[in-house]
Design a protein around this motif. Structure first.
Motif, PDB file in Angstrom:
ATOM      1  N   MET A   1      -0.456  -1.624  -6.751  1.00  0.00           N
ATOM      2  CA  MET A   1      -0.254  -0.153  -7.531  1.00  0.00           C
ATOM      3  C   MET A   1       0.767   0.038  -5.752  1.00  0.00           C
ATOM      4  O   MET A   1       1.610  -0.188  -5.027  1.00  0.00           O
ATOM      5  N   THR A   2       0.766   1.939  -6.481  1.00  0.00           N
ATOM      6  CA  THR A   2       2.191   2.665  -5.660  1.00  0.00           C
ATOM      7  C   THR A   2       1.427   3.815  -5.078  1.00  0.00           C
ATOM      8  O   THR A   2      -0.023   4.078  -5.144  1.00  0.00           O
ATOM      9  N   CYS A   3       1.925   3.772  -3.661  1.00  0.00           N
ATOM     10  CA  CYS A   3       1.590   4.879  -2.502  1.00  0.00           C
ATOM     11  C   CYS A   3       0.818   6.141  -3.802  1.00  0.00           C
ATOM     12  O   CYS A   3      -0.327   6.651  -3.367  1.00  0.00           O
ATOM     13  N   ARG A   4       1.990   6.165  -4.781  1.00  0.00           N
ATOM     14  CA  ARG A   4       0.788   7.560  -5.586  1.00  0.00           C
ATOM     15  C   ARG A   4      -0.149   7.619  -6.057  1.00  0.00           C
ATOM     16  O   ARG A   4      -0.962   8.902  -5.856  1.00  0.00           O
ATOM     17  N   ASP A   5      -0.467   5.412  -6.583  1.00  0.00           N
ATOM     18  CA  ASP A   5      -1.724   5.914  -7.394  1.00  0.00           C
ATOM     19  C   ASP A   5      -2.535   5.746  -6.120  1.00  0.00           C
ATOM     20  O   ASP A   5      -3.724   5.789  -6.705  1.00  0.00           O
ATOM     21  N   MET A   6      -2.364   5.579  -4.955  1.00  0.00           N
ATOM     22  CA  MET A   6      -3.261   5.686  -4.448  1.00  0.00           C
ATOM     23  C   MET A   6      -4.281   6.362  -3.583  1.00  0.00           C
ATOM     24  O   MET A   6      -4.451   6.880  -2.879  1.00  0.00           O
ATOM     25  N   GLY A   7      -3.111   7.678  -3.643  1.00  0.00           N
ATOM     26  CA  GLY A   7      -3.270   8.923  -3.831  1.00  0.00           C
ATOM     27  C   GLY A   7      -1.927   9.671  -3.208  1.00  0.00           C
ATOM     28  O   GLY A   7      -2.222  11.023  -2.417  1.00  0.00           O
ATOM     29  N   GLY A   8      -1.127   8.985  -2.316  1.00  0.00           N
ATOM     30  CA  GLY A   8      -0.250   9.641  -1.634  1.00  0.00           C
ATOM     31  C   GLY A   8       0.986   9.864  -2.216  1.00  0.00           C
ATOM     32  O   GLY A   8       0.682  10.441  -3.378  1.00  0.00           O
ATOM     33  N   PRO A   9       2.566  10.516  -1.510  1.00  0.00           N
ATOM     34  CA  PRO A   9       3.490  10.753  -2.448  1.00  0.00           C
ATOM     35  C   PRO A   9       4.389  10.567  -2.695  1.00  0.00           C
ATOM     36  O   PRO A   9       5.552  10.874  -3.084  1.00  0.00           O
ATOM     37  N   CYS A  10       4.279   9.173  -2.665  1.00  0.00           N
ATOM     38  CA  CYS A  10       5.893   8.231  -2.912  1.00  0.00           C
ATOM     39  C   CYS A  10       5.453   6.932  -4.085  1.00  0.00           C
ATOM     40  O   CYS A  10       4.163   6.920  -4.074  1.00  0.00           O
ATOM     41  N   ASP A  11       6.576   6.570  -4.539  1.00  0.00           N
ATOM     42  CA  ASP A  11       5.743   5.317  -4.917  1.00  0.00           C
ATOM     43  C   ASP A  11       6.696   4.022  -4.374  1.00  0.00           C
ATOM     44  O   ASP A  11       6.998   2.852  -5.877  1.00  0.00           O
ATOM     45  N   THR A  12       6.472   3.746  -3.087  1.00  0.00           N
ATOM     46  CA  THR A  12       6.383   2.705  -3.292  1.00  0.00           C
ATOM     47  C   THR A  12       4.948   1.769  -2.942  1.00  0.00           C
ATOM     48  O   THR A  12       3.758   2.184  -3.075  1.00  0.00           O
ATOM     49  N   LYS A  13       5.611   0.394  -3.627  1.00  0.00           N
ATOM     50  CA  LYS A  13       4.520  -0.759  -3.767  1.00  0.00           C
ATOM     51  C   LYS A  13       3.537  -1.142  -3.330  1.00  0.00           C
ATOM     52  O   LYS A  13       4.076  -1.463  -1.803  1.00  0.00           O
ATOM     53  N   ILE A  14       2.216  -0.877  -3.355  1.00  0.00           N
ATOM     54  CA  ILE A  14       1.246  -1.484  -2.026  1.00  0.00           C
ATOM     55  C   ILE A  14       0.261  -2.618  -3.135  1.00  0.00           C
ATOM     56  O   ILE A  14       0.263  -2.312  -3.887  1.00  0.00           O
ATOM     57  N   SER A  15       0.711  -3.795  -2.319  1.00  0.00           N
ATOM     58  CA  SER A  15      -0.242  -4.802  -2.515  1.00  0.00           C
ATOM     59  C   SER A  15      -1.414  -5.439  -1.837  1.00  0.00           C
ATOM     60  O   SER A  15      -0.892  -5.304  -0.398  1.00  0.00           O
ATOM     61  N   GLY A  16      -2.612  -6.496  -2.275  1.00  0.00           N
ATOM     62  CA  GLY A  16      -3.190  -7.194  -1.388  1.00  0.00           C
ATOM     63  C   GLY A  16      -4.120  -7.963  -2.530  1.00  0.00           C
ATOM     64  O   GLY A  16      -4.040  -7.198  -3.796  1.00  0.00           O
ATOM     65  N   GLU A  17      -5.504  -8.100  -2.116  1.00  0.00           N
ATOM     66  CA  GLU A  17      -6.080  -9.363  -2.640  1.00  0.00           C
ATOM     67  C   GLU A  17      -7.317  -8.591  -3.007  1.00  0.00           C
ATOM     68  O   GLU A  17      -8.056  -8.996  -3.549  1.00  0.00           O
ATOM     69  N   THR A  18      -7.327  -7.546  -2.228  1.00  0.00           N
ATOM     70  CA  THR A  18      -9.172  -6.753  -2.409  1.00  0.00           C
ATOM     71  C   THR A  18      -8.612  -5.319  -1.524  1.00  0.00           C
ATOM     72  O   THR A  18      -7.900  -4.929  -1.341  1.00  0.00           O
ATOM     73  N   PRO A  19      -9.598  -4.570  -2.473  1.00  0.00           N
ATOM     74  CA  PRO A  19      -9.608  -2.999  -2.121  1.00  0.00           C
ATOM     75  C   PRO A  19      -9.459  -2.771  -0.567  1.00  0.00           C
ATOM     76  O   PRO A  19      -8.204  -2.243  -0.181  1.00  0.00           O
TER      77      PRO A  19
END
Length: 72
Positions: A1-19
Motif C-alpha cells: 500500500m501507499t501512504c495515500r492508500d492509507m489515507g495520507g497525502p503521498c505515494d510512499t510505499k508502506i508494507s507490513g505483514e499484518t494490519p
C-alpha cells in the motif's frame, strides 16, 4: 500500500505483514515527515484517537482494505 492508500497525502510505499504492523509503520512515516499535509494528518489522527467510535470505524475500514490486498 501507499501512504495515500492509507489515507495520507503521498505515494510512499508502506508494507507490513499484518494490519497492525502496517498501521504502526504508516504512523512512523507520518510522524517523520514534516510537510504541512503529513503534519495535518498526524493532528487529525491524534484528534480521532480520542473518539473511540471514529477510531474503530477507521480501523475497520483499514483492516478491510488490507484484507482485500493480494497476499503472497
Amino acid at each position: 500500500m501507499t501512504c495515500r492508500d492509507m489515507g495520507g497525502p503521498c505515494d510512499t510505499k508502506i508494507s507490513g505483514e499484518t494490519p497492525d504492523e502496517m498501521m504502526k509503520i504508516g504512523e512512523e512515516h507520518l510522524r517523520k515527515m514534516k510537510d504541512p499535509a503529513h503534519m495535518k494528518l498526524v493532528a487529525d489522527m491524534e484528534k480521532m484517537s480520542t473518539d473511540s467510535v471514529e477510531m474503530k470505524k477507521w480501523n475497520d475500514e483499514f483492516v478491510a482494505k488490507f484484507n482485500a490486498l493480494p497476499h503472497m
